[in-house]
Write a protein that holds these residues in place. Structure first.
Motif, PDB file in Angstrom:
ATOM      1  N   ASP A 199       0.824  -1.212   0.000  1.00  0.00           N
ATOM      2  CA  ASP A 199       0.000   0.000   0.000  1.00  0.00           C
ATOM      3  C   ASP A 199       0.860   1.263   0.000  1.00  0.00           C
ATOM      4  OD1 ASP A 199      -2.352  -1.386  -0.077  1.00  0.00           O
ATOM      5  OD2 ASP A 199      -2.698  -1.319   2.089  1.00  0.00           O
ATOM      6  N   ARG A 259       1.991   1.682  -3.534  1.00  0.00           N
ATOM      7  CA  ARG A 259       0.864   2.152  -4.357  1.00  0.00           C
ATOM      8  C   ARG A 259       0.629   3.646  -4.128  1.00  0.00           C
ATOM      9  NH1 ARG A 259      -1.624  -2.645  -2.227  1.00  0.00           N
ATOM     10  NH2 ARG A 259      -1.594  -4.346  -3.756  1.00  0.00           N
ATOM     11  N   SER A 276       2.800   5.850  -3.188  1.00  0.00           N
ATOM     12  CA  SER A 276       3.898   6.582  -3.821  1.00  0.00           C
ATOM     13  C   SER A 276       3.674   6.706  -5.323  1.00  0.00           C
ATOM     14  CB  SER A 276       5.224   5.858  -3.549  1.00  0.00           C
ATOM     15  OG  SER A 276       6.287   6.469  -4.238  1.00  0.00           O
ATOM     16  N   GLN A 277       3.243   5.624  -5.940  1.00  0.00           N
ATOM     17  CA  GLN A 277       2.951   5.644  -7.376  1.00  0.00           C
ATOM     18  C   GLN A 277       1.862   6.674  -7.687  1.00  0.00           C
ATOM     19  OE1 GLN A 277       5.574   4.085  -8.996  1.00  0.00           O
ATOM     20  NE2 GLN A 277       4.082   3.028 -10.295  1.00  0.00           N
ATOM     21  N   THR A 278       0.836   6.721  -6.853  1.00  0.00           N
ATOM     22  CA  THR A 278      -0.255   7.677  -7.058  1.00  0.00           C
ATOM     23  C   THR A 278       0.246   9.106  -6.918  1.00  0.00           C
ATOM     24  OG1 THR A 278      -1.870   6.073  -6.230  1.00  0.00           O
ATOM     25  CG2 THR A 278      -2.537   8.382  -6.252  1.00  0.00           C
ATOM     26  N   PRO A 320      -0.611   2.885 -10.053  1.00  0.00           N
ATOM     27  CA  PRO A 320      -0.455   2.051  -8.858  1.00  0.00           C
ATOM     28  C   PRO A 320      -0.698   0.577  -9.139  1.00  0.00           C
ATOM     29  CG  PRO A 320      -2.520   3.274  -8.771  1.00  0.00           C
ATOM     30  CD  PRO A 320      -1.771   3.786  -9.950  1.00  0.00           C
ATOM     31  N   VAL A 354       2.111  -2.119  -9.153  1.00  0.00           N
ATOM     32  CA  VAL A 354       2.539  -2.815  -7.931  1.00  0.00           C
ATOM     33  C   VAL A 354       2.036  -4.252  -7.942  1.00  0.00           C
ATOM     34  CG1 VAL A 354       2.317  -2.879  -5.413  1.00  0.00           C
ATOM     35  CG2 VAL A 354       2.697  -0.692  -6.588  1.00  0.00           C
TER      36      VAL A 354
END
Length: 441
Positions: free
Chosen positions: A12, A15, A17-19, A25, A28
């Protein structure tokens, strides 16, 4: 490269961080699935290979028809082991390729958003009030007009020789760049950095290891015939310097200051900053680069920012410090601080320095580790930051200009220019646009 243990234990966070970065996300889950397949394939392969070894002992002890039957069985087993090995290798390559598409996990507190969503942390100095100094009729000259008047910058001949976004620094312009970079190297030496003159051509694995062959690979120059890349910063060569090594950080960070030419294609920047030397294909830079422990990385990041600010104070520029938003970090950085100097001719701030905390992202890709007190091996952290570059000339000329087109030399640079206090306009030999006949005459 992303820490796969972190990915498994706290997906999470990755995810999120990706967002924040504006990236997908869902990647991941793709990586987790590929990693699970990789581990499963490897386990099956290793189990069958162990069975194959044990089978070999039975064959050695067998005789006659039994041995012939066992040898036939061994052949089939060997083919299965080979197939499983290939499957495990393919799963490893797939998992690694997917994992490399995930950017570094951003630090807590990094602003969300893109290029325009930075947070200003501090303003230092005050832009000059030109009307108060010289009256309402004064018109600020830009750096190119000033540089041409000083015989310092020649973009027309740069374009003639190499094309758009190339230039010559001539006379005092060349001396000014050397003064800046030498002052930066002196600052680095005083802070305990080892000076380095670095290669500007690197292998693909080094360029990829630093994270420059991802989404922004089109900004990098590649020499296809030799399969080498021209670096856009000496950070690349300095990161590769210790690739595959185990470092001793018991006495503190290993610090290097790289002086090099830098090359950038400036892909996607058509029409941006086309006048002068703000956005060019080739320039020089002194880059600070540190290897340190994970625990010390955030503090080292602030220290590098401090040395950058020391250089900006040396040349007496008004600037601001910004905390760069997650979507503008670049794949390897977990946090980035920029220092932007005021640009009078355009009424805006211009980035002069950037310092990034890359945590263990680059070290994992390049195989750089340290041995801890208990004897274990673990990845180290890498950090980088600009101490001076050619672009600084833009801000120095504009902020220190005088009404007659001359430029005051900041006190901190005077020792590097033989005590020169003012750069005076000059009638340069062979003015820009002159024909060869005019130059000869």
């Amino acid at each position: 490269m992303i820490d796969l243990r972190l990915l498994r234990e706290d997906p999470d966070r990755v995810r999120a961080s990706q967002t924040l970065r504006g990236d997908d996300p869902g990647l991941v889950d793709e990586v987790l699935s590929a990693d699970a397949h990789r581990r499963s394939a490897l386990t099956e392969f290793e189990g069958l290979r162990a069975e194959q070894k044990a089978f070999g002992k039975r064959v050695a002890a067998a005789r006659g028809e039994e041995k012939a039957a066992l040898l036939a069985e061994v052949k089939g087993l060997a083919e299965r082991v080979k197939a499983l090995g290939a499957e495990a290798d393919e799963a490893e390559a797939t998992a690694t390729a997917l994992a490399r598409r995930i950017g570094n996990v951003v630090e807590d507190g990094v602003p969300p958003g893109g290029e325009d969503d930075y947070v200003v942390l501090e303003h230092v100095g005050t832009p000059r009030d030109w009307a108060a100094e010289y009256g309402d009729g004064f018109t600020v000259r830009d750096h190119l007009e000033l540089g041409e008047g000083l015989g310092a910058i020649d973009t027309e001949r740069g374009a003639k020789v190499s094309g758009a976004r190339f230039y010559f620094l001539t006379g005092i312009g060349a001396r000014l760049e050397l003064a800046l970079l030498t002052a930066a190297m002196d600052t680095a030496l005083a802070a305990g950095f080892t000076p380095m003159i670095t290669p500007t051509l690197v292998k693909p694995e080094v360029m990829a290891g630093t994270g420059f062959l991802g989404a922004h690979a089109d900004e990098v120059y590649r020499l296809e015939a030799d399969d080498l890349y021209l670096v856009g910063t000496s950070e690349v060569a300095l990161a590769g310097y210790h690739s595959g090594e185990v470092l001793d950080l018991s006495a503190g960070p290993l610090r290097y200051a790289g002086w090099s030419a830098c090359y950038r294609r400036e892909a996607g920047s058509y029409g941006k900053d086309t006048r002068g030397i703000i956005r060019v294909h080739q320039f020089h830079k002194v880059e600070a680069f540190s290897w340190t422990t994970v625990e010390d990385a955030a503090d080292e990041h602030r220290r590098i920012l401090g040395w950058e600010r020391q250089m900006l104070d040396l040349v007496e520029l008004p600037y601001r410090v910004i905390d760069t938003a997650a979507g503008d970090l670049g794949s390897s950085a977990a946090r980035k601080f920029d220092c932007e100097a005021w640009l009078p001719s355009q009424g805006r701030y211009l980035e002069l320095t950037s310092t990034s905390n890359c945590t263990t992202f680059q070290a994992r890709r390049l195989g750089v580790r340290e041995r801890t007190a208990d004897g274990a091996l673990r990845p180290v952290a890498t950090l980088n930051g600009t101490l001076a570059t050619t672009r600084w000339i833009v801000a120095i000329l504009e902020n220190h200009q005088l009404p007659d087109g001359s430029v005051r030399v900041p006190a901190g640079l005077r020792p590097y220019l033989g005590g020169l206090e003012v750069l005076e306009p000059t009638a340069a030999r062979g003015p820009v646009g002159a024909t060869s006949a005019e130059v000869r005459s």
